[in-house]
Design an enzyme around this catalytic site. Structure first.
Site, PDB file in Angstrom:
ATOM      1  N   ASP A 304     -31.384  92.053   9.250  1.00  0.00           N
ATOM      2  CA  ASP A 304     -31.362  93.149  10.213  1.00  0.00           C
ATOM      3  C   ASP A 304     -31.668  92.536  11.589  1.00  0.00           C
ATOM      4  O   ASP A 304     -31.882  91.321  11.717  1.00  0.00           O
ATOM      5  CB  ASP A 304     -32.352  94.251   9.818  1.00  0.00           C
ATOM      6  CG  ASP A 304     -32.013  95.568  10.511  1.00  0.00           C
ATOM      7  OD1 ASP A 304     -31.218  95.555  11.477  1.00  0.00           O
ATOM      8  OD2 ASP A 304     -32.542  96.618  10.118  1.00  0.00           O
TER       9      ASP A 304
HETATM   10  C1  BGC Z   1     -31.145  98.853  12.308  1.00  0.00           C
HETATM   11  C2  BGC Z   1     -29.921  98.642  11.465  1.00  0.00           C
HETATM   12  C3  BGC Z   1     -28.707  98.520  12.354  1.00  0.00           C
HETATM   13  C4  BGC Z   1     -28.936  97.398  13.330  1.00  0.00           C
HETATM   14  C5  BGC Z   1     -27.756  97.127  14.238  1.00  0.00           C
HETATM   15  C6  BGC Z   1     -31.263  97.855  13.434  1.00  0.00           C
HETATM   16  O1  BGC Z   1     -32.270  98.204  14.327  1.00  0.00           O
HETATM   17  O2  BGC Z   1     -32.294  98.766  11.481  1.00  0.00           O
HETATM   18  O3  BGC Z   1     -29.786  99.702  10.568  1.00  0.00           O
HETATM   19  O4  BGC Z   1     -27.580  98.305  11.566  1.00  0.00           O
HETATM   20  O5  BGC Z   1     -30.046  97.728  14.138  1.00  0.00           O
HETATM   21  O6  BGC Z   1     -27.572  98.124  15.159  1.00  0.00           O
END
Ligand code: BGC
Length: 739
Positions: A304
């Site tokens: 993530d």
């Molecule tokens: C979130 C993810 C997301 C990623 C990209 C993160 O802060 O936890 O779910 O896909 O950002 O935007």
């Protein structure tokens, strides 16, 4: 030969030789994907390989590092040619902006790099094409899951895929497969509810429909996220520690991922948080053990956002980024969503040079990433494909958004207040009554939800949608009830109405921005509710919220209550259609609506625990009634769990309106050496019945699939004894006696 001629010929021959060499060695078009991948890997430098493992945010290569999709070509070239970046993510803009931006950025990768490997672009299209100005905005998943309708999920997934794919966005960070056990968790609304079986079926349906070929040789990748245990942090706050026994991880949290991977999910994103004391990103138990070995997943694992750094800065589980990077790669990650820094490639290179990570290990990840790019058809179609993929029609998209909301909204209570009569004098107020932003929620054009002016122009608000159905709408902007003038304004409006329609809940938020300490509504909303109720006029509450905020204090006095979650661009019209009776509501809660600030349990709690709720899982009323009868089970004594078991029953519409009913079959395993939940959903189906119509349903089970459960090592066990099947008001027992 004349010296001058030699001078001209030499460079030309060299150029020709290099060209021939490159075109021959890249890969043979006729060879298999594996051969092409190996051929590329054999030609790649270490830096090029690590670059493929690096994902950078678009905000690093836009003009002024702003949000607008205007490419800073020099920065893009630096990222792609010098850092060898193989993937980018995130951005927001119109279709035309996306197309020109992605065409240019891909062109650099395809035409200017040595091997011409296309980029893979990631996006969070989690409720429609929500980062495209013209995109369809569906309800968030918590709402959609209340539809209990797989076909509907498939339709939303496939429309999202069409709108996304044609722009050159190939990798969607959806679906969220966490189970919503904790009502405080600020990402509750991104889930398909609390039930593992429902999340499994809806999640895998999304994956399957989303990844279908959208042209003959081009498809998109879904991303099962966030593996695993993210949704139940002890504190309820985002990315805080979760303590979940391995047995529970296997029995409740794993099935949605397993189902999605079985449906072919090509990629998985990890949970940023820690589970049982280990940050998931460096957990060999969870990533290698559970995901790679137990589930046999050999696709791409993505971190993530900035999560390798979080191992150091948030979890203090590694002394520095180099150590965290090694631990994450050892655990099994393939791509680092590094986002706003190019440190990852440099660090990995040093780790390889120091012998702490082998190049063979790097090759494993690069192999998966290149295979993904080949499988998606990116080498043939790196650019937006606006000619081949038909642009879904705006009217079709909007209608599908309305339908999605109509099928999902849940009528929690109705003391004969609904439907409203067309000429009733309606006082409409509350924070979401004249707002598009709060109906669409977060992740709509912006992470936190774009401001009103950027919301879809043609989308109605609840006020304008209701004005089309009812003749006398008096809209009142939410009064400030802490001031005497606010109270007076509300009281005078209350005097002049027959019924109050009050939107309450919570304004949009994402991730940690939605951390709360109290499930109660804010003070102003609580006062607003009490003042409305004290007027003795019927009050219809419309709950616009990402998680179940408490309404226990005034539920008893409410005349009707609708749960809408964040219902999306079709939400206002769907609510108006339900209020007017044009649509008969059919949503059922995919989660337990809590009664108390503390003590929450899911409907599949253990026998030693009580189940306190305001509304239970599966609750949802209709403007008609249904009756269940004649439950019959083909065999009540089972010796062989591989032999099918058939369950039949009748469902009758006993009311005067046509309506839809979601049939849910639950099962209780009466005795278990690992304590068994009091019941668990094993089947659901939504049917439509005319007044007085009866349908006989017959459902086949493989007893092995429903009677077995996982132990703490993930092995399945089946124990003899009594099992009770429940459907509607009916229940029947069967006994298992394996020899
Ligand atoms: C979130 C993810 C997301 C990623 C990209 C993160 O802060 O936890 O779910 O896909 O950002 O935007």
């Amino acid at each position: 030969m004349d010296k001058r001629i030699q001078i001209y010929i030499k460079p030309f021959v060299l150029f020709l030789l290099t060209f021939v060499l490159i075109s021959c060695t890249k890969y043979q078009n006729s060879s298999s994907t594996d051969q092409k991948v190996e051929s590329l890997i054999a030609q790649m430098t270490l830096e090029e390989k690590i670059g493929q493992m690096t994902q950078i945010c678009f905000s690093m290569i836009t003009e002024g590092r702003g949000k607008k999709l205007v490419l800073d070509k020099q920065a893009a070239r630096d990222a792609i040619l010098n850092h060898h970046v193989g993937s980018f993510l995130s951005g927001t803009g119109s279709e035309a902006e996306w197309i020109s931006f992605l065409t240019e950025v891909q062109r650099i990768a395809v035409e200017e790099t040595r091997l011409g490997i296309p980029l893979i672009i990631g996006i969070d299209h989690i409720h429609g094409a929500n980062y495209v100005n013209e995109g369809v905005i569906f309800p968030h998943n918590i709402t959609l899951s209340c539809s209990f309708d797989k076909d509907l999920i498939a339709e939303t997934a496939s429309l999202t895929a069409k709108q996304t794919g044609r722009l050159g966005l190939h990798w969607n960070f959806a679906p969220v497969l966490g189970i919503a056990k904790n009502p405080y968790w600020p990402r509750f609304y991104e889930t398909y509810g609390e039930d593992p079986y429902l999340c499994s079926l809806l999640g895998s349906t999304f994956v399957d429909a989303y990844q279908q070929n959208i042209t003959n040789n081009f498809s998109l990748a879904a991303c099962a996220k966030h593996f695993i245990g993210y949704s139940d942090p002890v504190s309820g706050w985002d990315r805080t520690p979760a303590y979940i026994p391995m047995q529970t991880l296997y029995e409740d949290f794993l099935p949605p991922f397993e189902a999605s991977l079985n449906a072919g999910a090509k990629t998985v994103m990890l949970n940023s948080g820690e589970v049982n004391g280990e940050p998931v990103h460096i957990s060999e138990t969870l990533v290698q053990g559970m995901l790679r070995n137990h589930l046999g997943f050999d696709g791409v694992i993505l971190t993530d956002i900035k999560d390798i750094l979080k191992v150091v800065e948030m979890h203090s589980a590694a002394a520095n980024e180099e150590e965290a990077t090694k631990l994450s790669i050892d655990a099994g990650i393939d791509v680092s969503m590094a986002c706003d820094a190019f440190r990852f490639p440099g660090i990995v290179k040093v780790l390889v040079q120091k012998g702490k990570i082998t190049e063979k290990r790097i090759d494993q990840s690069v192999r998966r990433i290149l295979k993904l790019k080949f499988d998606l058809g990116l080498f043939e179609h790196p650019y937006p494909i606006t000619d081949e993929i038909a642009r879904p029609d705006d009217a079709e998209l909007y209608q599908s958004a309305v339908k999605a909301a109509e099928e999902s909204i849940v009528l929690l209570k109705n003391d004969d207040a609904l439907p409203l009569t067309p000429n009733a004098r309606i006082l409409l107020t509350g924070f979401a009554a004249d707002s598009k932003k709060h109906m669409n929620g977060a992740w709509t054009f912006e992470w936190l939800g774009a401001e009103e002016e950027r919301q879809p122009e043609s989308m109605p608000t609840l006020k304008t949608a209701m004005q089309k159905k009812f003749t006398q709408i008096n809209y009142l902007e939410t009064p400030d009830i802490s001031s005497t003038s606010g109270v007076n304004e509300l009281e005078s409006a209350l005097k002049r109405c027959d019924v109050v329609v009050l939107t309450i809940g919570e304004k949009s938020y994402s991730e940690f921005k939605g951390n709360i300490n109290d499930l109660n509504l804010d003070e102003n909303q609580q006062r607003l509710c009490r003042t409305a109720i004290n007027s003795n006029k019927p009050v219809v509450f419309i709950l616009v919220e990402g998680r179940p905020r408490l309404i226990t204090d005034f539920e008893n006095d409410a005349s009707a209550i609708l749960f809408t979650g964040y219902p999306g661009m079709g939400g206002p019209e769907a609510i108006a259609n339900i209020l007017s009776g044009q649509i008969n509501p059919s949503g059922k809660l995919s989660f337990t609506y809590p009664r108390n600030v503390a003590h929450h349990s899911t409907y599949y709690h253990k026998p030693s625990e009580s189940y306190e709720f305001l509304y239970p899982f599966g609750h949802g009323l209709s403007y008609t009634q249904f009756e269940y009868s004649r439950l019959f089970i083909s065999d009540t004594l089972i010796h062989d769990v591989s032999q099918p078991l058939s369950i039949s029953f009748d469902v009758k519409n006993t009311g005067s309106k046509e309506g839809k009913e979601t049939i849910m079959i639950f099962m209780r395993d009466c005795v278990g050496t690992i304590t068994r939940p009091v019941k668990k959903l094993v089947y659901f189906e939504k049917i439509n019945l005319k007044p007085n119509e009866t349908e006989t349903l017959q459902v086949q089970f493989k007893p092995k699939n429903v009677f077995s459960y996982s132990n703490a090592s993930g092995d399945s066990r089946t124990e003899n004894g009594e099992f009770i099947f429940m459907v509607g008001t009916q229940e029947e027992s069967v006994w298992l006696k394996q020899k």
